[in-house]
Design a protein around this motif. Structure first.
Motif, PDB file in Angstrom:
ATOM      1  N   GLN A 163      89.413 -13.722  18.811  1.00 16.75           N
ATOM      2  CA  GLN A 163      90.525 -13.926  17.908  1.00 16.75           C
ATOM      3  C   GLN A 163      90.444 -13.400  16.560  1.00 16.75           C
ATOM      4  OE1 GLN A 163      90.751 -18.171  18.330  1.00 16.75           O
ATOM      5  NE2 GLN A 163      91.515 -18.056  20.395  1.00 16.75           N
TER       6      GLN A 163
ATOM      7  N   ALA B 296      81.932 -22.961  17.073  1.00 20.22           N
ATOM      8  CA  ALA B 296      82.278 -21.780  16.374  1.00 20.22           C
ATOM      9  C   ALA B 296      83.525 -22.095  15.265  1.00 20.22           C
ATOM     10  CB  ALA B 296      82.958 -21.174  17.598  1.00 20.22           C
ATOM     11  N   THR B 297      84.275 -22.783  15.546  1.00 28.65           N
ATOM     12  CA  THR B 297      85.084 -23.090  14.421  1.00 28.65           C
ATOM     13  C   THR B 297      84.563 -23.775  13.244  1.00 28.65           C
ATOM     14  OG1 THR B 297      86.970 -23.528  15.943  1.00 28.65           O
ATOM     15  CG2 THR B 297      87.152 -24.528  13.791  1.00 28.65           C
ATOM     16  N   ALA B 298      83.509 -24.437  13.309  1.00 30.68           N
ATOM     17  CA  ALA B 298      82.673 -25.099  12.058  1.00 30.68           C
ATOM     18  C   ALA B 298      81.900 -23.853  11.371  1.00 30.68           C
ATOM     19  CB  ALA B 298      81.653 -26.169  12.638  1.00 30.68           C
TER      20      ALA B 298
ATOM     21  N   PRO C 290      83.847 -24.044  21.347  1.00 29.35           N
ATOM     22  CA  PRO C 290      84.909 -23.746  20.515  1.00 29.35           C
ATOM     23  C   PRO C 290      84.812 -24.552  19.121  1.00 29.35           C
ATOM     24  CG  PRO C 290      85.737 -23.834  22.639  1.00 29.35           C
ATOM     25  CD  PRO C 290      84.506 -24.545  22.851  1.00 29.35           C
ATOM     26  N   GLY C 291      84.550 -25.741  19.249  1.00 33.34           N
ATOM     27  CA  GLY C 291      84.432 -26.479  18.066  1.00 33.34           C
ATOM     28  C   GLY C 291      83.123 -26.146  17.215  1.00 33.34           C
TER      29      GLY C 291
ATOM     30  N   VAL D  37      82.876 -20.497  11.491  1.00 31.69           N
ATOM     31  CA  VAL D  37      84.027 -19.815  10.963  1.00 31.69           C
ATOM     32  C   VAL D  37      84.503 -20.418   9.668  1.00 31.69           C
ATOM     33  CG1 VAL D  37      86.367 -18.717  11.449  1.00 31.69           C
ATOM     34  CG2 VAL D  37      84.302 -18.605  13.100  1.00 31.69           C
ATOM     35  N   SER D  38      84.848 -21.771   9.703  1.00 33.87           N
ATOM     36  CA  SER D  38      85.434 -22.472   8.672  1.00 33.87           C
ATOM     37  C   SER D  38      84.531 -22.673   7.433  1.00 33.87           C
ATOM     38  CB  SER D  38      85.782 -23.702   9.227  1.00 33.87           C
ATOM     39  OG  SER D  38      84.976 -24.740   9.335  1.00 33.87           O
TER      40      SER D  38
ATOM     41  N   SER E 110      82.210 -24.994   7.640  1.00 32.66           N
ATOM     42  CA  SER E 110      81.496 -26.335   7.733  1.00 32.66           C
ATOM     43  C   SER E 110      80.202 -26.365   8.165  1.00 32.66           C
ATOM     44  CB  SER E 110      82.483 -27.134   8.500  1.00 32.66           C
ATOM     45  OG  SER E 110      83.575 -27.286   8.181  1.00 32.66           O
TER      46      SER E 110
ATOM     47  N   ALA F  25      85.908 -17.036  20.504  1.00 34.40           N
ATOM     48  CA  ALA F  25      86.345 -17.010  19.090  1.00 34.40           C
ATOM     49  C   ALA F  25      86.277 -15.663  18.185  1.00 34.40           C
ATOM     50  CB  ALA F  25      85.574 -18.002  18.509  1.00 34.40           C
TER      51      ALA F  25
END
Length: 82
Positions: free
Chosen positions: A82, A58-60, A55-56, A62-63, A65, A79
């Motif tokens: 959501q 995927a978050t990187a 998930p980290g 999407v954000s 980063s 991810a």
């Protein structure tokens, strides 16, 4: 046969490229490619970002980063949902 990257297609200098990865055997080819200079040879300023979880990663991505992420399939599906 694969098509090579076209050099000179980007502005002068190397194109930045960040990849968020969960350190695992599945990313071993990426480590090898980085160590052998394959990304630099193709004009990429490659940076691998170690992440603790799928998930980290995927978050990187999407954000913004990271340009690309590698993790398990389930975190990516969650991810995306959501």
């Amino acid at each position: 046969m694969t098509a090579p990257f076209v050099r000179g297609a980007y502005a002068a200098g190397k194109q930045p490229f960040k990849m968020a990865v969960v350190p695992a055997a599945g990313v071993l080819p990426v480590y090898v490619a980085e160590q052998r200079g394959y990304f630099a040879d193709e004009g990429l300023d490659f940076e691998m970002i170690s992440i603790n979880s799928g998930p980290g990663a995927a978050t990187a991505v999407v954000s913004g980063s990271a340009d690309m992420g590698y993790g398990g399939a389930l975190p990516v599906i969650a991810a995306r949902a959501q």
